[in-house]
Write a protein that holds these residues in place. Structure first.
Motif, PDB file in Angstrom:
ATOM      1  N   CYS A 138       0.834  -1.194   0.000  1.00  0.00           N
ATOM      2  CA  CYS A 138       0.000   0.000   0.000  1.00  0.00           C
ATOM      3  C   CYS A 138       0.876   1.254   0.000  1.00  0.00           C
ATOM      4  CB  CYS A 138      -0.924  -0.010   1.220  1.00  0.00           C
ATOM      5  SG  CYS A 138      -1.933   1.478   1.389  1.00  0.00           S
ATOM      6  N   SER A 139       0.506   2.230  -0.832  1.00  0.00           N
ATOM      7  CA  SER A 139       1.226   3.500  -0.893  1.00  0.00           C
ATOM      8  C   SER A 139       0.759   4.484   0.170  1.00  0.00           C
ATOM      9  CB  SER A 139       1.050   4.128  -2.282  1.00  0.00           C
ATOM     10  OG  SER A 139       1.532   3.269  -3.293  1.00  0.00           O
ATOM     11  N   GLY A 140      -0.236   4.102   0.946  1.00  0.00           N
ATOM     12  CA  GLY A 140      -0.765   4.982   1.978  1.00  0.00           C
ATOM     13  C   GLY A 140       0.036   4.939   3.263  1.00  0.00           C
ATOM     14  N   PRO A 141      -0.508   5.522   4.336  1.00  0.00           N
ATOM     15  CA  PRO A 141       0.217   5.596   5.610  1.00  0.00           C
ATOM     16  C   PRO A 141       0.550   4.240   6.224  1.00  0.00           C
ATOM     17  CG  PRO A 141      -1.635   7.130   5.584  1.00  0.00           C
ATOM     18  CD  PRO A 141      -1.788   6.253   4.383  1.00  0.00           C
ATOM     19  N   HIS A 153      -7.214  -0.048  -4.393  1.00  0.00           N
ATOM     20  CA  HIS A 153      -7.471   0.945  -5.429  1.00  0.00           C
ATOM     21  C   HIS A 153      -6.129   1.371  -6.004  1.00  0.00           C
ATOM     22  CE1 HIS A 153     -11.709   1.503  -4.026  1.00  0.00           C
ATOM     23  NE2 HIS A 153     -11.159   1.075  -2.898  1.00  0.00           N
ATOM     24  N   ALA A 154      -6.009   1.332  -7.325  1.00  0.00           N
ATOM     25  CA  ALA A 154      -4.726   1.581  -7.979  1.00  0.00           C
ATOM     26  C   ALA A 154      -4.863   2.656  -9.044  1.00  0.00           C
ATOM     27  CB  ALA A 154      -4.189   0.293  -8.605  1.00  0.00           C
ATOM     28  N   THR A 155      -3.735   3.316  -9.345  1.00  0.00           N
ATOM     29  CA  THR A 155      -3.702   4.239 -10.461  1.00  0.00           C
ATOM     30  C   THR A 155      -3.792   3.445 -11.764  1.00  0.00           C
ATOM     31  OG1 THR A 155      -1.277   4.139 -10.427  1.00  0.00           O
ATOM     32  CG2 THR A 155      -2.319   5.920  -9.191  1.00  0.00           C
ATOM     33  N   ARG A 156      -4.134   4.132 -12.842  1.00  0.00           N
ATOM     34  CA  ARG A 156      -4.365   3.432 -14.107  1.00  0.00           C
ATOM     35  C   ARG A 156      -3.108   2.760 -14.635  1.00  0.00           C
ATOM     36  NH1 ARG A 156      -9.299   4.196 -16.130  1.00  0.00           N
ATOM     37  NH2 ARG A 156     -10.560   5.902 -15.271  1.00  0.00           N
ATOM     38  N   ASP A 157      -1.941   3.339 -14.325  1.00  0.00           N
ATOM     39  CA  ASP A 157      -0.697   2.713 -14.791  1.00  0.00           C
ATOM     40  C   ASP A 157      -0.135   1.722 -13.791  1.00  0.00           C
ATOM     41  OD1 ASP A 157       0.125   4.386 -12.804  1.00  0.00           O
ATOM     42  OD2 ASP A 157       1.730   5.350 -13.945  1.00  0.00           O
ATOM     43  N   GLY A 158      -0.815   1.543 -12.641  1.00  0.00           N
ATOM     44  CA  GLY A 158      -0.378   0.571 -11.650  1.00  0.00           C
ATOM     45  C   GLY A 158       0.832   0.975 -10.835  1.00  0.00           C
ATOM     46  N   SER A 159       1.268   2.247 -10.956  1.00  0.00           N
ATOM     47  CA  SER A 159       2.473   2.667 -10.244  1.00  0.00           C
ATOM     48  C   SER A 159       2.239   2.857  -8.751  1.00  0.00           C
ATOM     49  CB  SER A 159       3.013   3.966 -10.844  1.00  0.00           C
ATOM     50  OG  SER A 159       2.044   5.002 -10.737  1.00  0.00           O
ATOM     51  N   ARG A 160       1.010   3.131  -8.351  1.00  0.00           N
ATOM     52  CA  ARG A 160       0.703   3.328  -6.936  1.00  0.00           C
ATOM     53  C   ARG A 160      -0.631   2.669  -6.626  1.00  0.00           C
ATOM     54  NH1 ARG A 160       0.984   9.578  -5.660  1.00  0.00           N
ATOM     55  NH2 ARG A 160       1.109   8.818  -3.499  1.00  0.00           N
ATOM     56  N   PRO A 175      -1.578  13.909  -3.891  1.00  0.00           N
ATOM     57  CA  PRO A 175      -0.284  14.522  -4.202  1.00  0.00           C
ATOM     58  C   PRO A 175       0.702  13.483  -4.713  1.00  0.00           C
ATOM     59  CG  PRO A 175      -0.507  14.235  -1.842  1.00  0.00           C
ATOM     60  CD  PRO A 175      -1.839  13.855  -2.448  1.00  0.00           C
ATOM     61  N   PRO A 176       1.796  13.929  -5.328  1.00  0.00           N
ATOM     62  CA  PRO A 176       2.815  12.991  -5.799  1.00  0.00           C
ATOM     63  C   PRO A 176       3.504  12.318  -4.635  1.00  0.00           C
ATOM     64  CG  PRO A 176       3.589  15.242  -5.994  1.00  0.00           C
ATOM     65  CD  PRO A 176       2.133  15.329  -5.630  1.00  0.00           C
ATOM     66  N   PRO A 177       4.223  11.219  -4.882  1.00  0.00           N
ATOM     67  CA  PRO A 177       4.945  10.541  -3.799  1.00  0.00           C
ATOM     68  C   PRO A 177       5.935  11.458  -3.114  1.00  0.00           C
ATOM     69  CG  PRO A 177       4.905   9.196  -5.781  1.00  0.00           C
ATOM     70  CD  PRO A 177       4.377  10.540  -6.169  1.00  0.00           C
ATOM     71  N   ALA A 178       6.248  11.137  -1.873  1.00  0.00           N
ATOM     72  CA  ALA A 178       7.159  11.980  -1.095  1.00  0.00           C
ATOM     73  C   ALA A 178       8.533  12.052  -1.724  1.00  0.00           C
ATOM     74  CB  ALA A 178       7.260  11.456   0.335  1.00  0.00           C
ATOM     75  N   ASP A 179       8.951  11.003  -2.450  1.00  0.00           N
ATOM     76  CA  ASP A 179      10.278  10.989  -3.051  1.00  0.00           C
ATOM     77  C   ASP A 179      10.258  11.408  -4.512  1.00  0.00           C
ATOM     78  OD1 ASP A 179       8.885   8.825  -3.948  1.00  0.00           O
ATOM     79  OD2 ASP A 179      10.616   7.468  -3.932  1.00  0.00           O
ATOM     80  N   ALA A 180       9.158  12.028  -4.973  1.00  0.00           N
ATOM     81  CA  ALA A 180       9.062  12.409  -6.379  1.00  0.00           C
ATOM     82  C   ALA A 180      10.133  13.415  -6.763  1.00  0.00           C
ATOM     83  CB  ALA A 180       7.677  12.986  -6.673  1.00  0.00           C
ATOM     84  N   HIS A 181      10.518  14.297  -5.794  1.00  0.00           N
ATOM     85  CA  HIS A 181      11.526  15.307  -6.109  1.00  0.00           C
ATOM     86  C   HIS A 181      12.900  14.691  -6.348  1.00  0.00           C
ATOM     87  CE1 HIS A 181      12.005  14.550  -1.807  1.00  0.00           C
ATOM     88  NE2 HIS A 181      13.253  14.983  -1.948  1.00  0.00           N
ATOM     89  N   GLN A 193       2.845  11.403 -15.557  1.00  0.00           N
ATOM     90  CA  GLN A 193       1.606  11.179 -14.844  1.00  0.00           C
ATOM     91  C   GLN A 193       1.840  10.387 -13.564  1.00  0.00           C
ATOM     92  OE1 GLN A 193      -1.353   8.866 -16.932  1.00  0.00           O
ATOM     93  NE2 GLN A 193      -3.027   9.970 -15.965  1.00  0.00           N
ATOM     94  N   ALA A 194       2.797   9.466 -13.609  1.00  0.00           N
ATOM     95  CA  ALA A 194       3.087   8.652 -12.430  1.00  0.00           C
ATOM     96  C   ALA A 194       3.649   9.499 -11.299  1.00  0.00           C
ATOM     97  CB  ALA A 194       4.062   7.537 -12.798  1.00  0.00           C
ATOM     98  N   THR A 195       4.410  10.531 -11.617  1.00  0.00           N
ATOM     99  CA  THR A 195       5.023  11.368 -10.574  1.00  0.00           C
ATOM    100  C   THR A 195       4.235  12.641 -10.323  1.00  0.00           C
ATOM    101  OG1 THR A 195       6.416  12.432 -12.231  1.00  0.00           O
ATOM    102  CG2 THR A 195       7.327  10.505 -11.100  1.00  0.00           C
ATOM    103  N   GLY A 196       3.115  12.797 -11.021  1.00  0.00           N
ATOM    104  CA  GLY A 196       2.330  14.013 -10.855  1.00  0.00           C
ATOM    105  C   GLY A 196       1.123  13.793  -9.965  1.00  0.00           C
TER     106      GLY A 196
END
Length: 272
Positions: A138-141, A153-160, A175-181, A193-196
């Motif tokens: 899970c990408s959540g807390p 529940h997943a994003t359309r590209d399956g990245s998260r 919001p984007p992932p914490a490590d997107a920067h 789109q995956a990092t946005g």
């Protein structure tokens, strides 16, 4: 598991888990009465060492543990009563375990699907082999693994993806992932789109119920089928070594120094 449950049973106050020490317990006549000492710890060690060739041999040693305790201790003794109760529990657990094995064996014997088509592996003798499903985190807390048959529940590209509990706490705009920067700048729309930003309404609801099965491969010599893992077959390595039209020879044929049939009869490995 049956032996482990006996060792951890409330009635077993470590009486049956270790060999009896007649000197420490001041039992000078123990070996005169008990001719074949046995304990659950020894049984467990023999199991780990694959010393039992069949179930009756295992059951005989376990029953010997409790028979010895009842033979040496009088009927009103706590050890005698505990041994009698554990012996009954063992027989019941063993019967249930054998029934489960029989049902599983019958189901495996009758199994036939589009993948195995009812055939058995020429090397291991089994039909379909179910592998461990991929880990979905899970990408959540919670950052926990999504359990089997659980909704997520997943994003359309399956990245998260988010488990149902974390999904309920998501805002309308994700919001984007914490490590997107720290990631390299996206060069294509999919990565951007995956990092946005994602919208909660765009997430796809799914259920983690996928089964992963070991694929099959057909030997070009004997034309028998085998699991790719059993035959040590790697599609990429085979293509690199022998090319797309190369022949695959199973280990059995390798041992027998079999000769290849005409090229027109060869078939490559696939998932069926």
């Amino acid at each position: 598991q049956v032996v482990q449950r006996l060792m951890q049973h409330p009635l077993n106050q470590n009486w049956f888990n270790e060999p009896v020490d007649p000197v420490r317990l001041n039992l000078p006549d123990y070996f005169a009465i008990v001719r074949e000492p046995m304990d659950l710890g020894t049984v467990k060690s023999r199991l780990a060492a694959f010393a039992y060739s069949d179930v009756p041999a295992l059951a005989a040693d376990v029953r010997r543990v409790f028979d010895n305790a009842q033979r040496y201790n009088p009927p009103r003794n706590a050890v005698h009563r505990a041994a009698a109760e554990l012996a009954r529990d063992f027989d019941a657990d063993l019967e249930r375990a054998l029934e489960r094995c029989a049902r599983a064996s019958q189901a495996a014997h009758e199994h036939a699907c589009g993948l195995c088509r009812g055939r058995r592996c020429a090397l291991c003798g089994d039909k379909c082999i179910t592998l461990e499903a991929p880990a979905l985190i899970c990408s959540g807390p919670c950052q926990q693994r999504v359990r089997r048959d659980q909704q997520y529940h997943a994003t359309r590209d399956g990245s998260r993806l988010w488990c149902h509990k974390c999904y309920l706490g998501l805002k309308a705009v994700i919001p984007p992932p914490a490590d997107a920067h720290a990631r390299p700048r996206a060069q294509d729309a999919a990565h951007a789109q995956a990092t946005g930003l994602w919208y909660k309404r765009d997430l796809i609801k799914r259920r983690f119920d996928c089964d992963v099965h070991e694929p099959w491969v057909q030997c070009d010599c004997c034309l028998r089928w085998a699991h790719q893992a059993c035959a040590l077959f790697n599609a990429k390595a085979e293509r690199d070594a022998r090319g797309a039209a190369g022949a695959f020879v199973c280990p059995l044929c390798e041992l027998q120094h079999a000769h290849l049939p005409p090229r027109g009869k060869r078939r490559r490995g696939d998932g069926a």
